[in-house]
Write a protein that holds these residues in place. Structure first.
Motif, PDB file in Angstrom:
ATOM      1  N   GLU A  31     -25.534  23.490  67.815  1.00 37.20           N
ATOM      2  CA  GLU A  31     -24.705  22.388  67.401  1.00 37.20           C
ATOM      3  C   GLU A  31     -24.096  22.061  66.138  1.00 37.20           C
ATOM      4  N   GLN A  32     -23.896  23.460  65.453  1.00 36.90           N
ATOM      5  CA  GLN A  32     -23.208  23.383  64.192  1.00 36.90           C
ATOM      6  C   GLN A  32     -21.769  23.028  64.167  1.00 36.90           C
ATOM      7  N   GLY A  33     -20.965  23.249  65.371  1.00 36.64           N
ATOM      8  CA  GLY A  33     -19.624  22.887  65.385  1.00 36.64           C
ATOM      9  C   GLY A  33     -18.844  24.016  65.072  1.00 36.64           C
ATOM     10  N   THR A  34     -17.447  23.725  65.529  1.00 38.19           N
ATOM     11  CA  THR A  34     -16.419  24.831  65.359  1.00 38.19           C
ATOM     12  C   THR A  34     -15.252  24.513  64.200  1.00 38.19           C
ATOM     13  N   ILE A  35     -15.060  25.526  63.627  1.00 35.74           N
ATOM     14  CA  ILE A  35     -13.956  25.402  62.481  1.00 35.74           C
ATOM     15  C   ILE A  35     -12.818  25.817  63.185  1.00 35.74           C
ATOM     16  N   ARG A  36     -11.740  25.272  63.355  1.00 32.99           N
ATOM     17  CA  ARG A  36     -10.757  25.717  64.248  1.00 32.99           C
ATOM     18  C   ARG A  36      -9.316  25.697  63.478  1.00 32.99           C
ATOM     19  N   TYR A  37      -8.958  26.884  62.945  1.00 33.76           N
ATOM     20  CA  TYR A  37      -7.686  27.320  62.484  1.00 33.76           C
ATOM     21  C   TYR A  37      -6.484  26.727  63.368  1.00 33.76           C
ATOM     22  N   LEU A  38      -5.764  26.030  63.002  1.00 33.31           N
ATOM     23  CA  LEU A  38      -4.238  25.808  63.899  1.00 33.31           C
ATOM     24  C   LEU A  38      -3.156  26.660  63.608  1.00 33.31           C
ATOM     25  N   GLY A  43      -9.292  17.100  65.921  1.00 34.13           N
ATOM     26  CA  GLY A  43     -10.603  17.280  65.336  1.00 34.13           C
ATOM     27  C   GLY A  43     -10.377  16.582  63.976  1.00 34.13           C
ATOM     28  N   ASP A  44     -11.370  16.676  63.162  1.00 35.42           N
ATOM     29  CA  ASP A  44     -11.205  16.023  61.774  1.00 35.42           C
ATOM     30  C   ASP A  44     -10.598  17.142  60.737  1.00 35.42           C
ATOM     31  N   PRO A  45      -9.442  16.754  60.094  1.00 34.87           N
ATOM     32  CA  PRO A  45      -8.707  17.854  59.416  1.00 34.87           C
ATOM     33  C   PRO A  45      -9.753  18.283  58.190  1.00 34.87           C
ATOM     34  N   LEU A  46      -9.799  19.535  57.665  1.00 36.25           N
ATOM     35  CA  LEU A  46     -10.473  20.312  56.751  1.00 36.25           C
ATOM     36  C   LEU A  46      -9.701  20.636  55.774  1.00 36.25           C
ATOM     37  N   THR A  47     -10.180  20.428  54.461  1.00 38.91           N
ATOM     38  CA  THR A  47      -9.511  20.940  53.299  1.00 38.91           C
ATOM     39  C   THR A  47      -9.899  22.018  52.775  1.00 38.91           C
ATOM     40  N   GLU A  48      -9.117  22.647  51.907  1.00 40.57           N
ATOM     41  CA  GLU A  48      -9.605  23.895  51.415  1.00 40.57           C
ATOM     42  C   GLU A  48     -11.243  23.856  50.687  1.00 40.57           C
ATOM     43  N   ALA A  49     -11.501  22.545  50.083  1.00 39.68           N
ATOM     44  CA  ALA A  49     -12.770  22.231  49.422  1.00 39.68           C
ATOM     45  C   ALA A  49     -13.898  22.122  50.794  1.00 39.68           C
ATOM     46  N   ASP A  50     -13.187  21.518  51.877  1.00 40.59           N
ATOM     47  CA  ASP A  50     -14.158  21.463  53.106  1.00 40.59           C
ATOM     48  C   ASP A  50     -14.591  22.657  53.480  1.00 40.59           C
ATOM     49  N   LEU A  75     -15.506  32.390  54.378  1.00 35.98           N
ATOM     50  CA  LEU A  75     -14.075  32.414  54.823  1.00 35.98           C
ATOM     51  C   LEU A  75     -12.963  32.568  53.804  1.00 35.98           C
ATOM     52  N   GLY A  76     -12.222  33.375  54.209  1.00 35.10           N
ATOM     53  CA  GLY A  76     -11.014  33.730  53.174  1.00 35.10           C
ATOM     54  C   GLY A  76      -9.717  33.696  53.778  1.00 35.10           C
ATOM     55  N   TYR A  77      -9.460  32.901  54.882  1.00 38.27           N
ATOM     56  CA  TYR A  77      -8.197  32.735  55.621  1.00 38.27           C
ATOM     57  C   TYR A  77      -7.509  31.303  55.092  1.00 38.27           C
ATOM     58  N   SER A  78      -6.237  31.511  55.231  1.00 39.04           N
ATOM     59  CA  SER A  78      -5.253  30.388  54.471  1.00 39.04           C
ATOM     60  C   SER A  78      -4.702  29.897  55.846  1.00 39.04           C
ATOM     61  N   ALA A  79      -5.151  28.785  56.231  1.00 37.80           N
ATOM     62  CA  ALA A  79      -4.322  28.027  57.267  1.00 37.80           C
ATOM     63  C   ALA A  79      -4.960  26.556  57.460  1.00 37.80           C
ATOM     64  N   SER A  80      -4.111  25.826  58.129  1.00 36.39           N
ATOM     65  CA  SER A  80      -4.499  24.399  58.372  1.00 36.39           C
ATOM     66  C   SER A  80      -5.958  24.651  59.313  1.00 36.39           C
ATOM     67  N   VAL A 110     -21.416  33.885  59.006  1.00 34.34           N
ATOM     68  CA  VAL A 110     -21.090  32.366  59.380  1.00 34.34           C
ATOM     69  C   VAL A 110     -21.902  31.587  59.993  1.00 34.34           C
ATOM     70  N   ARG A 111     -21.858  30.355  59.717  1.00 40.16           N
ATOM     71  CA  ARG A 111     -23.025  29.420  60.520  1.00 40.16           C
ATOM     72  C   ARG A 111     -22.292  28.803  61.507  1.00 40.16           C
ATOM     73  N   HIS A 112     -21.071  28.434  61.573  1.00 43.29           N
ATOM     74  CA  HIS A 112     -20.169  27.986  62.651  1.00 43.29           C
ATOM     75  C   HIS A 112     -19.490  28.716  63.355  1.00 43.29           C
ATOM     76  N   VAL A 113     -19.113  28.262  64.530  1.00 38.37           N
ATOM     77  CA  VAL A 113     -18.080  28.950  65.516  1.00 38.37           C
ATOM     78  C   VAL A 113     -16.878  28.899  64.655  1.00 38.37           C
ATOM     79  N   VAL A 114     -16.115  29.824  64.435  1.00 36.24           N
ATOM     80  CA  VAL A 114     -14.529  29.942  63.834  1.00 36.24           C
ATOM     81  C   VAL A 114     -13.678  30.536  64.538  1.00 36.24           C
ATOM     82  N   ARG A 115     -12.822  29.949  64.860  1.00 38.15           N
ATOM     83  CA  ARG A 115     -11.381  30.108  65.498  1.00 38.15           C
ATOM     84  C   ARG A 115     -10.226  30.325  64.851  1.00 38.15           C
ATOM     85  N   GLY A 116      -9.498  31.585  64.959  1.00 39.62           N
ATOM     86  CA  GLY A 116      -8.473  31.850  64.113  1.00 39.62           C
ATOM     87  C   GLY A 116      -7.943  33.227  64.115  1.00 39.62           C
ATOM     88  N   ASN A 117      -6.602  33.417  63.713  1.00 38.32           N
ATOM     89  CA  ASN A 117      -6.015  34.820  63.598  1.00 38.32           C
ATOM     90  C   ASN A 117      -6.327  35.649  64.819  1.00 38.32           C
TER      91      ASN A 117
END
Length: 342
Positions: A85-92, A102-109, A117-122, A215-222
């Motif tokens: 239940e850690q959730g997903t980080i979803r790059y747009l 979803g809730d927007p994530l800043t680079e600090a987030d 993570l080293g990917y640069s995208a919203s 990573v601990r979360h699901v990550v989607r992008g690239n």
């Protein structure tokens, strides 16, 4: 000759019918649960169900059922299912329509949630779950056996015996199985066995697993996704290919997936590869599942779940059990009826 109330080519529905008191036989072409479900990623991505309202509602309802669905399976099977239940980080970054809310994530987030993570995208955070499909299938098989479901492995259904516009028996190369009702949940193979035309086509997906899971979360992008497992594996996927029933993996394709994942999290490039595999998702002409009755009174179908077979397992089992018992389903299945293609 022994007969059953229901023959099901699939597992979740068999359990639901057995819980309702029916005698049930599962016919599996190979080992139980070793096709698309075994090969799946296991993301419960109800927030990316697409623009079809009926399907989106179906996906949300099924996702909401998952904690109770898993708890009951664990109780009946003794198998712990890795529901995370850690959730997903979803790059747009992929023009998905509609864009997942979803809730927007800043680079600090992002640095706080996943330092690797080293990917640069919203990006946004999606409060979604994921599950290990292999453990889920182990639990389903164990629960089915515990409840008294009969399972015949290596029993590929090649056809059906009909009389008076009803199916009387399922035919395999070695035997004939008599029943009152049959439900075809055969995934990509659903259209291969008759007795009515079901327009499913296989959509191949290649994947790999590496360790450690950085990573601990699901990550989607690239163009890929990363799914961590609690045992330390990291699943990376997946392609979508029209390749017929070919389940071979291609080394160059697996390497491209690995490299794309390393763009998201550079240390994945040094991770040790554990295995690669391919599965066949059941696609349909409109991209939606096919659920419900057929022109044959006692023959039903539940297939075409494409990339959402794991997500939709609880709601499909519930609704199809209602249909088989002659009850009005609690969800309108008209948008998913086979008659749309006949």
């Amino acid at each position: 000759m022994k007969s059953w109330d229901a023959i099901v080519i699939g597992m979740s529905l068999a359990i639901e019918l057995r819980r309702g008191g029916l005698s049930v036989l599962v016919l599996e072409r190979h080992q139980p649960g070793r096709e698309a479900s075994w090969a799946a990623g296991g993301m419960l991505a109800e927030r990316e169900a697409g623009s079809n309202r009926a399907f989106a509602e179906l996906a949300r309802a099924s996702a909401a059922m998952y904690p109770e669905f898993v708890q009951r399976l664990e109780d009946e099977s003794g198998v712990k299912v890795d529901l995370r239940e850690q959730g997903t980080i979803r790059y747009l970054d992929d023009n998905h329509v509609p864009e997942p809310a979803g809730d927007p994530l800043t680079e600090a987030d992002l640095s706080r949630l996943e330092p690797e993570l080293g990917y640069s995208a919203s990006a946004v955070f999606l409060p979604e779950r994921c599950v290990d499909p292999r453990l889920l299938m182990q639990a389903l098989v164990a629960a089915a056996k515990h409840l008294g479901v009969d399972i015949s492995s290596g029993a590929e259904v090649t056809g059906f015996e009909l009389a008076c516009d009803r199916v009387e028996a399922a035919i395999t190369p070695k035997s004939r199985y008599v029943c009152n009702v049959i439900v075809n949940c055969a995934g990509a193979w659903a259209g291969q066995i008759g007795p009515v035309a079901i327009p499913t086509v296989p959509k191949k997906g290649q994947m790999l697993a590496v360790t450690p899971a950085v990573v601990r979360h699901v990550v989607r992008g690239n163009g890929v996704y990363l799914i961590p497992r609690s045992d330390g594996r990291l699943v990376i996927g997946a392609t979508v290919e029209d390749a017929g029933f070919d389940k071979r993996t291609d080394p160059a394709t697996i390497q491209r997936l690995h490299q794309a994942a390393a763009v998201l999290a550079p240390n994945i490039g040094q991770a040790r590869m554990l295995e690669d595999w391919a599965g066949l998702r059941p696609g349909t002409p409109d991209g939606l599942p096919i659920l419900g009755a057929t022109p044959i009174a006692n023959y039903f179908v539940a297939t075409g779940h494409y990339r959402d077979g794991i997500l939709l397992a609880p709601i499909t089992a519930k609704l199809m059990a209602q249909v088989v018992r002659g009850e009005a389903p609690t969800f309108d299945l008209a948008p998913f009826r086979l008659g749309l293609f006949q």
